[in-house]
Design a protein around this motif. Structure first.
Motif, PDB file in Angstrom:
ATOM      1  N   UNK A 115      -9.178 -62.609   8.263  1.00  0.00           N
ATOM      2  CA  UNK A 115      -9.977 -62.444   7.055  1.00  0.00           C
ATOM      3  C   UNK A 115     -11.273 -63.232   7.125  1.00  0.00           C
ATOM      4  N   UNK A 116     -11.201 -64.476   7.608  1.00  0.00           N
ATOM      5  CA  UNK A 116     -12.407 -65.315   7.739  1.00  0.00           C
ATOM      6  C   UNK A 116     -13.377 -64.694   8.738  1.00  0.00           C
ATOM      7  N   UNK A 117     -12.847 -64.216   9.869  1.00  0.00           N
ATOM      8  CA  UNK A 117     -13.685 -63.595  10.903  1.00  0.00           C
ATOM      9  C   UNK A 117     -14.352 -62.328  10.387  1.00  0.00           C
ATOM     10  N   UNK A 118     -13.581 -61.474   9.703  1.00  0.00           N
ATOM     11  CA  UNK A 118     -14.136 -60.234   9.156  1.00  0.00           C
ATOM     12  C   UNK A 118     -15.215 -60.542   8.120  1.00  0.00           C
ATOM     13  N   UNK A 119     -14.978 -61.552   7.276  1.00  0.00           N
ATOM     14  CA  UNK A 119     -15.965 -61.926   6.260  1.00  0.00           C
ATOM     15  C   UNK A 119     -17.291 -62.336   6.914  1.00  0.00           C
ATOM     16  N   UNK A 120     -17.203 -63.141   7.958  1.00  0.00           N
ATOM     17  CA  UNK A 120     -18.432 -63.595   8.641  1.00  0.00           C
ATOM     18  C   UNK A 120     -19.169 -62.415   9.271  1.00  0.00           C
ATOM     19  N   UNK A 121     -18.431 -61.556   9.977  1.00  0.00           N
ATOM     20  CA  UNK A 121     -19.057 -60.405  10.634  1.00  0.00           C
ATOM     21  C   UNK A 121     -19.633 -59.412   9.620  1.00  0.00           C
ATOM     22  N   UNK A 122     -18.857 -59.167   8.552  1.00  0.00           N
ATOM     23  CA  UNK A 122     -19.282 -58.179   7.553  1.00  0.00           C
ATOM     24  C   UNK A 122     -20.523 -58.644   6.805  1.00  0.00           C
ATOM     25  N   UNK A 123     -20.612 -59.945   6.529  1.00  0.00           N
ATOM     26  CA  UNK A 123     -21.741 -60.459   5.750  1.00  0.00           C
ATOM     27  C   UNK A 123     -22.952 -60.822   6.615  1.00  0.00           C
ATOM     28  N   UNK A 124     -22.841 -60.600   7.896  1.00  0.00           N
ATOM     29  CA  UNK A 124     -23.997 -60.824   8.787  1.00  0.00           C
ATOM     30  C   UNK A 124     -24.383 -59.508   9.470  1.00  0.00           C
TER      31      UNK A 124
END
Length: 483
Positions: free
Chosen positions: A75-84
């Protein structure tokens, strides 16, 4: 299925063709990152069922806690990738109306949050399915459906930015259902009480398995949402609306197969972990055949009366959606055989070459579709390519399962594909006559539904199933009649 089709109709009407397409493609960008979650989700389901098959409650508890930790990291990884990367892609590469850019960004952020909730609830969903609490799963699904109906009502009565409102309501429903799953598991399964647990060997096993799943899921996402983005780049948001409508039909029609296979998958895995290969093979053959029959019963009206059904369902039928739906149904019929074969392979835990071979075949959808769209600019080409590659992938799955478990391809051809072919050949005449003789209308559709489903069920009983299966059905029916 009925609610899914109804809500799609109303949402399309309320949002309009362009906004519906915008939501589809923006949500599709978020879904591109789902390969992380999907890979781990398959691993979670497999290992939970495997440990239950071995009746090892302690290992199940360790596996659950490790799974929760990994999903939090995902979830943390997806959040970083999705918001960048994802946000940059939405702002700079998609073919979207510039005047609504702030609305698009709100919808994107809400879609990211919705997706993150879905990630966190995966281990809890998997725990319910592994324990085969299908009645509970059904109740929660009904609650979710009821809340989606509420979304439609609120979307109509609340006067505000409809696109943002829709994204907010979808997030709220996903969050609420996620909480329900978590609370139920904590209350009913002692293995699902979270406590931090770190055992390097277990994490390595889970991540190794999910690592190979990751490759296959990247390919699957590229095939689905990649095609959606390609259609946006070549044809604009209106084409995404037609694609989104097609996905709604696909989701609604395939729900029977999905839930049937959801119920039988743990049994396939548990039989493998208990070293009962013969029963596992029987379940795979049975599940593949029944999946096709269920899919075919639902498909016949759509195949023969597509335009009328789409016209009744939607107030405004988006251009190309009729041909998209027709081709998608044929593709689903091809893919309906594959689910149990995939589960049988995953049960072994030896998925490296499976994911490489099948993953590459699925991933080819994207580059081949791009090349053909550049040459011909015919949007239907993405579905035709998918049909061809799905057929090749089915053959590949059979050979891989044979190599890993000794599964007989000959028996599969004889007991599943041949019988499915005979059912199709002998069942086409009646719906064809109904379409030719009767005028377009509701009466024709009703008669088509009754006649086609009855024909397929009768043919399935006398041609589709073998003596053992027929005996089981007779026993169940006799027991019910005696009651």
């Amino acid at each position: 299925m009925a609610v899914a089709l109804y809500t799609s109709r109303v949402v399309l009407d309320v949002l309009g063709v362009e906004d519906f397409g915008v939501y589809s493609v923006v949500g599709g960008v978020v879904t591109l990152f789902s390969f992380f979650n999907s890979a781990m989700s398959s691993a979670t389901q497999r290992f939970f069922s495997f440990e239950l098959g071995r009746k090892n409650s302690k290992n199940l508890s360790f596996t659950f806690n490790a799974s929760v930790n990994i999903h939090i990291l995902i979830g943390i990884l997806v959040f970083i990738l999705a918001e960048t990367i994802g946000l940059w892609f939405v702002n700079n590469k998609l073919n979207l109306p510039l005047e609504n850019l702030s609305t698009v960004q709100w919808v994107y952020h809400l879609s990211v949050l919705t997706f993150l909730v879905g990630i966190i609830r995966v281990p809890y969903n998997a725990m319910i399915i592994a324990h085969e609490r299908m009645i509970t799963y059904a109740y929660f699904s009904i609650i979710e459906v009821a809340l989606k109906l509420l979304i439609v009502y609120l979307l109509i009565v609340i006067q505000t930015n409809k696109l943002i409102l829709y994204a907010v309501l979808v997030f709220a429903v996903t969050f609420l259902i996620g909480v329900v799953y978590i609370v139920y598991c904590i209350k009913h399964f002692k293995e699902s009480k979270y406590q931090f647990y770190y055992e390097p060997k277990l994490y390595k096993t889970l991540l190794s398995y999910s690592g190979w799943n990751l490759f296959g899921n990247i390919a699957s996402v590229a095939k689905g949402q990649g095609s959606n983005i390609l259609l946006n780049i070549f044809f604009g948001p209106a084409m995404n609306t037609a694609f989104a409508i097609t996905l709604q039909v696909q989701s609604a029609v395939s729900v029977f197969i999905t839930n049937f296979q959801l119920a039988i998958n743990p049994q396939i895995i548990k039989n493998y972990s208990g070293n009962d290969l013969q029963n596992m093979f029987f379940l795979i053959l049975q599940a593949s055949k029944i999946s096709f029959i269920l899919m075919y019963i639902l498909s016949i009206p759509l195949l023969f009366d597509t335009e009328f059904i789409m016209a009744v369902w939607l107030k405004n039928v988006p251009e190309y959606s009729v041909s998209f739906v027709l081709l998608m149904i044929i593709n689903l019929l091809i893919e309906s055989f594959s689910g149990p074969l995939m589960t049988g392979t995953q049960a072994t835990g030896k998925i490296k070459y499976y994911q490489i071979i099948v993953g590459l075949l699925l991933f080819l959808n994207l580059p081949i579709s791009y090349v053909f769209l550049r040459i011909y600019e015919i949007p239907q080409i993405v579905f035709i390519i998918s049909m061809v590659l799905s057929s090749i992938a089915l053959i590949a799955r059979l050979f891989i399962l044979k190599h890993l478990t000794g599964f007989s391809i000959t028996i599969f051809l004889e007991k599943v594909l041949l019988k499915a072919f005979l059912i199709v050949i002998f069942s086409l005449g009646i719906p064809y006559l109904i379409i030719k003789i009767m005028e377009v209308g509701v009466l024709r559709l009703i008669i088509l539904l009754i006649a086609s489903s009855s024909t397929v069920l009768v043919l399935s009983y006398f041609i589709g199933i073998d003596k053992r299966e027929r005996k089981q059905i007779n026993k169940i029916v006799s027991k019910k009649l005696n009651l």
